[in-house]
Design an enzyme around this catalytic site. Sequence first.
Site, short mmCIF file in Angstrom:
data_model
loop_
_atom_site.label_atom_id
_atom_site.label_comp_id
_atom_site.label_asym_id
_atom_site.label_seq_id
_atom_site.Cartn_x
_atom_site.Cartn_y
_atom_site.Cartn_z
N ASP A 12 -36.75 -10.60 -19.88
CA ASP A 12 -37.37 -10.25 -21.07
C ASP A 12 -38.52 -11.41 -21.49
OD1 ASP A 12 -37.82 -8.84 -23.56
OD2 ASP A 12 -35.90 -9.83 -24.40
N ARG A 25 -50.05 -6.08 -23.27
CA ARG A 25 -48.69 -6.47 -23.04
C ARG A 25 -48.52 -5.98 -21.38
NH1 ARG A 25 -44.54 -6.14 -26.43
NH2 ARG A 25 -43.44 -4.85 -25.08
N HIS A 29 -46.21 -7.55 -18.01
CA HIS A 29 -45.42 -6.84 -17.18
C HIS A 29 -45.83 -6.96 -15.86
CE1 HIS A 29 -43.37 -4.96 -20.24
NE2 HIS A 29 -44.39 -4.09 -20.79
N LEU A 123 -29.77 -10.21 1.53
CA LEU A 123 -29.60 -10.18 -0.05
C LEU A 123 -29.70 -8.83 -0.48
CD1 LEU A 123 -30.14 -11.51 -3.14
CD2 LEU A 123 -32.49 -11.27 -2.73
N ARG A 180 -28.57 -11.00 -26.23
CA ARG A 180 -27.54 -9.79 -26.32
C ARG A 180 -27.62 -8.96 -24.90
NH1 ARG A 180 -31.90 -8.66 -30.23
NH2 ARG A 180 -33.56 -8.02 -29.35
#
Length: 239
Positions: A12, A25, A29, A123, A180
């Site tokens: 986030d 934005r 990202h 992995l 959260r």
Amino acid sequence: MQSNLHVAIIMDGNGRWATGRGLPRIAGHSAGAETLRRIVEAAPDCGIGVLTVYAFSSDNWKRPRLEVEALMALLGCYLENETGRCLASGVKMSIIGRRDRLPESLRASIDRAEGETGQCHLLQLRLAIDYSARDAIVVASNRAASQCAAGAPITRESLEELLVESRPVDILIRTGGEQRLSDFLLWECAYAELIFTNRMWPDFSPFDLQRAIHQYAHRERRFGGIPQAPAESQEHWLR
Ligand code: FPP
């Protein structure tokens, strides 16, 4: 050092990282995708065996169309660019979440990435795309119900077998300052150790990952039991 950990990350803060720099934005990202590449590279040396990252939640469809399209394109590019690197370094890629609503080209990139890296073992990198933990629980419950003999109850074990494609999560890290779970791996995180950091995802570094693992190593996991006491002090109470 701990080994074969299952670490889940809620990546986030991309948007705030970008707007704080006067950038669109989507630049956040893109920077976040670069961060993920560095974290995947560092993960095996941190004792991580499974890394599950939240790349696009089912609720992210609510974002502006242009941002959603840009994220879908970025995910496709990530898979295309990283498949070869993952194959070379032993990273198995897989996707959790719904696929039927994804663009056709992204589905093709997913199939290729999963197909080509399927035999890798160092992995396991799981990208959660169009993922909702509550939806996953509903789907597993319906499957369990249809598999159960008439009237037989669904058990925790039967549901878990259908739901948990990997293993329970050991450490859940969320960057970006919020505290959260946002519908991510709700069942799998039943006993996960939660680590929240104010660091925005594009700034999260392999050193931050090591620090989180170190924090985890100093926590006591009791799974509802009691603290481990030296044998003689337990005997004292038994007398
Ligand atoms: C949350 O940041 C992040 C996402 C919704 C997407 C996560 C995507 C990436 C890390 C990049 C692409 C991923 C891959 C695998 C290529 P936010 O936009 O909610 O940030 P904010 O809370 O600051 O607005």
